[in-house]
Design a protein around this motif. Structure first.
Motif, PDB file in Angstrom:
ATOM      1  N   ALA A 261       0.835  -1.199   0.000  1.00 51.61           N
ATOM      2  CA  ALA A 261       0.000   0.000   0.000  1.00 51.61           C
ATOM      3  C   ALA A 261       0.873   1.254   0.000  1.00 51.61           C
ATOM      4  O   ALA A 261       0.552   2.248  -0.655  1.00 51.61           O
ATOM      5  CB  ALA A 261      -0.929  -0.003   1.212  1.00 51.61           C
TER       6      ALA A 261
ATOM      7  N   ILE B  41       2.174   2.046  -3.473  1.00 54.20           N
ATOM      8  CA  ILE B  41       1.167   2.753  -4.276  1.00 54.20           C
ATOM      9  C   ILE B  41       1.111   4.235  -3.894  1.00 54.20           C
ATOM     10  O   ILE B  41       1.037   5.109  -4.752  1.00 54.20           O
ATOM     11  CB  ILE B  41      -0.225   2.120  -4.065  1.00 54.20           C
ATOM     12  CG1 ILE B  41      -0.223   0.685  -4.565  1.00 54.20           C
ATOM     13  CG2 ILE B  41      -1.290   2.923  -4.770  1.00 54.20           C
ATOM     14  CD1 ILE B  41      -1.551  -0.004  -4.411  1.00 54.20           C
TER      15      ILE B  41
ATOM     16  N   LEU C 161      -5.771   1.424  -0.642  1.00 55.55           N
ATOM     17  CA  LEU C 161      -5.711   0.038  -1.123  1.00 55.55           C
ATOM     18  C   LEU C 161      -7.108  -0.494  -1.454  1.00 55.55           C
ATOM     19  O   LEU C 161      -7.335  -1.050  -2.532  1.00 55.55           O
ATOM     20  CB  LEU C 161      -5.058  -0.838  -0.047  1.00 55.55           C
ATOM     21  CG  LEU C 161      -4.836  -2.295  -0.405  1.00 55.55           C
ATOM     22  CD1 LEU C 161      -3.526  -2.445  -1.139  1.00 55.55           C
ATOM     23  CD2 LEU C 161      -4.841  -3.168   0.834  1.00 55.55           C
TER      24      LEU C 161
ATOM     25  N   MET D 174      -8.607   1.317  -4.509  1.00 53.89           N
ATOM     26  CA  MET D 174      -7.998   0.927  -5.777  1.00 53.89           C
ATOM     27  C   MET D 174      -8.352  -0.503  -6.176  1.00 53.89           C
ATOM     28  O   MET D 174      -8.219  -0.871  -7.342  1.00 53.89           O
ATOM     29  CB  MET D 174      -6.473   1.088  -5.722  1.00 53.89           C
ATOM     30  CG  MET D 174      -5.986   2.519  -5.573  1.00 53.89           C
ATOM     31  SD  MET D 174      -6.677   3.663  -6.784  1.00 53.89           S
ATOM     32  CE  MET D 174      -5.729   3.213  -8.218  1.00 53.89           C
ATOM     33  N   SER D 175      -8.817  -1.312  -5.210  1.00 48.18           N
ATOM     34  CA  SER D 175      -9.177  -2.690  -5.552  1.00 48.18           C
ATOM     35  C   SER D 175     -10.431  -2.715  -6.420  1.00 48.18           C
ATOM     36  O   SER D 175     -10.688  -3.686  -7.107  1.00 48.18           O
ATOM     37  CB  SER D 175      -9.373  -3.519  -4.284  1.00 48.18           C
ATOM     38  OG  SER D 175     -10.635  -3.274  -3.717  1.00 48.18           O
TER      39      SER D 175
ATOM     40  N   ALA E  37      -2.397   1.493 -11.281  1.00 47.24           N
ATOM     41  CA  ALA E  37      -2.483   1.299  -9.842  1.00 47.24           C
ATOM     42  C   ALA E  37      -2.590   2.642  -9.131  1.00 47.24           C
ATOM     43  O   ALA E  37      -2.715   2.691  -7.923  1.00 47.24           O
ATOM     44  CB  ALA E  37      -1.260   0.545  -9.338  1.00 47.24           C
TER      45      ALA E  37
ATOM     46  N   PRO F 175      -2.502  -4.613  -9.978  1.00 49.49           N
ATOM     47  CA  PRO F 175      -3.756  -4.200  -9.328  1.00 49.49           C
ATOM     48  C   PRO F 175      -4.480  -5.335  -8.614  1.00 49.49           C
ATOM     49  O   PRO F 175      -5.207  -5.094  -7.661  1.00 49.49           O
ATOM     50  CB  PRO F 175      -4.590  -3.664 -10.487  1.00 49.49           C
ATOM     51  CG  PRO F 175      -3.598  -3.287 -11.537  1.00 49.49           C
ATOM     52  CD  PRO F 175      -2.463  -4.247 -11.398  1.00 49.49           C
TER      53      PRO F 175
ATOM     54  N   ASN G 179      -4.298  -5.436  -4.871  1.00 51.02           N
ATOM     55  CA  ASN G 179      -5.232  -4.599  -4.102  1.00 51.02           C
ATOM     56  C   ASN G 179      -6.447  -5.408  -3.680  1.00 51.02           C
ATOM     57  O   ASN G 179      -6.906  -5.303  -2.536  1.00 51.02           O
ATOM     58  CB  ASN G 179      -5.698  -3.410  -4.943  1.00 51.02           C
ATOM     59  CG  ASN G 179      -4.552  -2.484  -5.288  1.00 51.02           C
ATOM     60  OD1 ASN G 179      -3.617  -2.328  -4.508  1.00 51.02           O
ATOM     61  ND2 ASN G 179      -4.609  -1.883  -6.468  1.00 51.02           N
TER      62      ASN G 179
ATOM     63  N   THR H  21      -7.509  -6.360   0.110  1.00 51.16           N
ATOM     64  CA  THR H  21      -8.813  -6.000   0.673  1.00 51.16           C
ATOM     65  C   THR H  21      -9.476  -7.214   1.321  1.00 51.16           C
ATOM     66  O   THR H  21     -10.015  -7.124   2.426  1.00 51.16           O
ATOM     67  CB  THR H  21      -9.715  -5.427  -0.432  1.00 51.16           C
ATOM     68  OG1 THR H  21      -9.018  -4.336  -1.052  1.00 51.16           O
ATOM     69  CG2 THR H  21     -11.026  -4.930   0.121  1.00 51.16           C
TER      70      THR H  21
END
Lengths: 289, 259
Positions: free
Chosen positions: A132, A135, B25, B28-29, B36, B226, B229, B233
């Motif tokens: 995280a 990102i 996170l 973005m999932s 990303a 991606p 993510n 989650t």
């Protein structure tokens, strides 16, 4: 011989007690002996062996591993690790102390909620949490977008020592807040009131009363952050981009890349020695506080 | 007591620092785009990609096997050890030994275990990771159960022994029910610790198998993906639920003990 009614139950209960001690203690202690103490003894013994030419080990006594420890190359890595771990610990303390202080003053209901909120991120996958941050800190990431709003940047935020410090701070901050909270919570509020009644300013009360009395918590929290930070190798690789070597990276490399187990063991034992010294210093300081 | 307003600044800063990455996170999932970094619209497509990723699924299965196995082992050994240490000995050395795996840097424990498995020629894989994870989980279970034991009344156990019950009967009929909330909390702790553990698994699993954290780690090393993510989650959801259940359990246990 005449049986003594009073003595009999005592002796059987003692026998039972010994049997009980065995039944309860033996499985766990055997497990720890085989899978902790024996492995540690192995690591320790390897510090005195020589490395084979193509990996592997030659079981002959040597002290050359220790001589290699003081090589400036490795001392430099130790210095970098100390610096990075100390920085993460210091920031955690500066951020964590007021946070813990505030939580300790909250009403009971909010106190529990705040504590859970602090610990909750700690329970998610460590690798995911670091991802995280990749990102967030990446070139086009959210933090740089934020800077852009003010006409700043973009900055190279990832793959440097600053990113490592952020990662360590993120990983271990709860371990700073919890012992601080426990120490501040225990503090008798009358002491602070007395100090204020005697005319001390808020800052003087903090410096002369609150801080000294919560020093054991400060030391415990600092150890909890410093120890795992100092030995970390995953964060320097993920957020530091592998450019910054810390002691953990060195040990990992000796084991999995160079296959020099004797020197890897020596580094690991040096790490344990440093941490033991710190623990002793902490215990000494806590006794004096 | 006085609460200086200024203190709310570091408090909220800490919370923002802790939750910003998690919020990003999760957001973005659900991104429909490939990037990303920029959100392009809502979609569940990364969850679909994830569901078709066999490496991730294999890793997940291994992680669950390891977590379940090491939790059972650690809970049994840790509970017995906690009772033994609290009721059957006063040795501070044994106390320290029991706590050692929790204090020792994971890296040192990891290389020690790697060397040990090499020495006894134990094949590395899921089994060796189960045994390794139980080492430190046991220390945490023992610590949690011990806290619970100090709150339990030892006179109940004495009464049971005076009435002729042996140590095992006393343990099963008297001690264990009292300790139940602590054991459940310890087991949950062991399970979540194992799910998350990376360093020890990384060293003691060998080349043929992988746990989920190791799969994620190697995915990230090949760049930002991606679907991580979406995976993150889901993992967040699981661990947050486990922590909250654990919290509820201990609270219910405490309420019962006070009745």
């Amino acid at each position: 011989m005449k049986a003594q009614p009073a003595a009999r139950p005592v002796s059987t209960s003692r026998g039972r007690h010994r049997l009980g001690a065995f039944v309860f203690l033996a499985p766990g202690l055997t497990y720890l002996l085989v899978l902790v103490l024996v492995p540690l003894a192995l690591v320790l013994s390897f510090t005195f062996f020589q490395r084979g030419r193509f990996g592997g080990v030659i079981y002959e006594f040597t002290t050359e591993n220790f001589a290699r420890l003081v090589d400036p190359l490795y001392l430099g890595v130790v210095g970098t690790s100390l610096k990075i771990a100390a920085l993460a610990t210091l920031i955690a303390l500066v951020l964590g102390y007021p946070t813990a202080y505030l939580i300790a003053q909250l009403p009971r209901k909010w106190k529990t909620a705040a504590l859970i909120a602090i610990v909750l991120p700690f329970w998610t996958n460590f690798i995911i949490r670091m991802y995280a941050w990749i990102i967030l800190l990446n070139g086009p990431g959210l933090v740089n977008s934020g800077f852009e709003l003010f006409g700043l940047g973009p900055y190279e935020l990832l793959y440097n020592q600053g990113a490592i410090v952020v990662g360590l701070l993120y990983s271990y901050l709860p371990l700073m807040v919890l012992p601080l909270y426990a120490a501040i919570e225990k503090l008798d509020p009358q002491l602070r009131e007395a100090s204020a009644n005697l005319g001390a300013s808020g800052f003087t009360t903090f410096r002369r009363v609150t801080l000294p009395l919560t020093l054991p918590g400060v030391l415990t929290g600092s150890m909890f952050v410093f120890v795992p930070s100092f030995a970390n190798f995953v964060i320097p690789e993920m957020l530091g981009g592998g450019k910054t070597l810390m002691v953990g990276n060195l040990i990992r490399n000796e084991f999995l890349k160079a296959r020099d187990w004797p020197f890897g063991s020596t580094l690991a034992m040096a790490l344990v020695a440093v941490l033991l010294l710190l623990l002793l210093a902490q215990a000494w300081a806590a006794r004096r506080a | 007591m006085r609460r200086p307003r200024l203190l709310y600044i570091p408090f909220w800063a800490t919370l923002v620092f802790l939750y910003a990455p998690i919020v990003v996170l999760v957001a973005m999932s659900f991104n429909s785009g490939e990037s990303a970094y920029t959100f392009e619209g809502f979609s569940l497509k990364w969850y679909g990609v994830l569901a078709g990723n066999e490496r991730v699924l294999d890793g997940l299965v291994n992680t669950l096997i390891v977590a379940a196995g090491s939790t059972v082992l650690a809970t049994v050994l840790g509970t017995l050890l906690a009772v033994g240490l609290a009721r059957h000995t006063r040795s501070r050395t044994l106390d320290a030994v029991a706590l050692m795996p929790a204090v020792l840097p994971d890296l040192v424990l990891a290389i020690g275990l790697l060397m040990f498995y090499g020495l006894v020629q134990f094949t590395l894989g899921v089994t060796s990771v189960i045994l390794s994870h139980a080492v430190f989980s046991m220390a945490f279970v023992a610590a949690v159960v011990r806290t619970r034991l100090t709150g339990a009344d030892p006179s109940l156990e004495e009464a049971s022994r005076d009435l002729g019950a042996g140590p095992v009967t006393t343990f099963v009929r008297v001690t264990l029910p009292q300790l139940a909330p602590g054991i459940v909390a310890g087991a949950l702790l062991a399970f979540t610790l194992s799910l998350d553990e990376f360093v020890i698994a990384f060293f003691t699993i060998g080349n043929l198998e992988q746990t989920l954290p190791i799969v994620i780690y190697s995915m990230i090393r090949f760049g930002v993906e991606p679907q991580i993510n979406a995976l993150g989650t889901l993992l967040l959801l699981v661990s947050f639920t486990a922590v909250i259940i654990g919290q509820r359990m201990t609270r219910i246990g405490e309420a019962r003990a006070q009745d």
